[in-house]
Design a protein around this motif. Structure first.
Motif: not given
Length: 248
Positions: A64-68
């Motif tokens: 559930e990462f977000a950029y960057p």
């Protein structure tokens, strides 16, 4: 480390930095062990072994990462083969590094600029005896390494370095980290956003702390004195574990 932990766990001989505690400092595990400490931001980090390019996106979604995000091979240091993926269009960057058959880490990137727009990186030396500030690095980007320090930077750094024992926020943070990892001697790299927001980069016993490499020549005696204090702390920690007094 697992072999040592299995075969020496019940051994009566004193062990400095017990293997079971060292194992907790793996990048994806240490962020879990230090999570919840006041003022310390611990970015999500996942360990994975990709078998195809699609595995990178799958890991991104799983965490559930977000950029960057940052991608790096396990065991790498000093930014070697480190990638920053800023948008969904950047995934082709993975072909710039040799990832086939290797284990990698994906880490959430955190903006740690101060309110003045500065990038600052701290290295702590932590023993059972003390929490010391090993150095402060200032940079013009998020990827900071030991580099040339001009007179102004040296004076700014040493003004803090030589008075770090009185830096309450840093001392409290270091003591809280020590209470979680329970190692006899280790280093911690953190981004210094503010006294109430530090960003964890890594914490482990495999850091260059007592090295004189890259030490500035300007005010070298002050840098040397700081390292000698750290060295004395390490000797005291060794004596505490081994019950053997240092001679000389």
């Amino acid at each position: 480390m697992r072999f040592l932990d299995t075969n020496f766990a019940a051994n009566p001989l004193p062990i400095f930095n017990r293997p079971a505690e060292v194992l907790k400092t793996r990048r994806d595990l240490v962020t879990h062990h230090l999570s919840g400490i006041d003022s310390l931001i611990c970015p999500t980090c996942l360990r994975f072994s990709p078998t195809s390019p699609q595995c990178f996106r799958e890991t991104f979604e799983k965490g559930e990462f977000a950029y960057p995000v940052l991608i790096r091979p396990a065991g790498s240091h000093t930014g070697h083969d480190l990638l920053k993926i800023d948008t969904t269009e950047d995934w082709d960057k993975i072909h710039q590094i040799p990832w086939g058959g290797r284990t990698l880490y994906m880490t959430q990137w955190i903006d740690f600029r101060s309110d003045k727009g500065e990038w600052r990186k701290l290295r702590l030396s932590i023993t059972s005896e003390s929490v010391r500030l090993r150095h402060i690095l200032y940079g013009d980007s998020w990827l900071i390494h030991s580099a040339h320090r001009d007179t102004d930077i040296v004076n700014r750094e040493l003004d803090i370095l030589l008075n770090a024992d009185d830096w309450a926020a840093l001392q409290t943070l270091g003591q809280n980290i020590r209470s979680r990892l329970k190692l006899d001697f280790f280093g911690v790299d953190i981004g210094w956003k503010s006294d109430s927001a530090f960003v964890l980069f890594e914490a482990n016993p495999s850091m260059s702390i007592l090295s004189y490499h890259n030490m500035p020549t300007l005010r070298r005696e002050d840098y040397t004195a700081n390292l000698q204090r750290i060295e004395q702390d390490v000797w005291r920690a060794l004596e505490r574990v081994t019950k053997i007094k240092r001679i000389g």
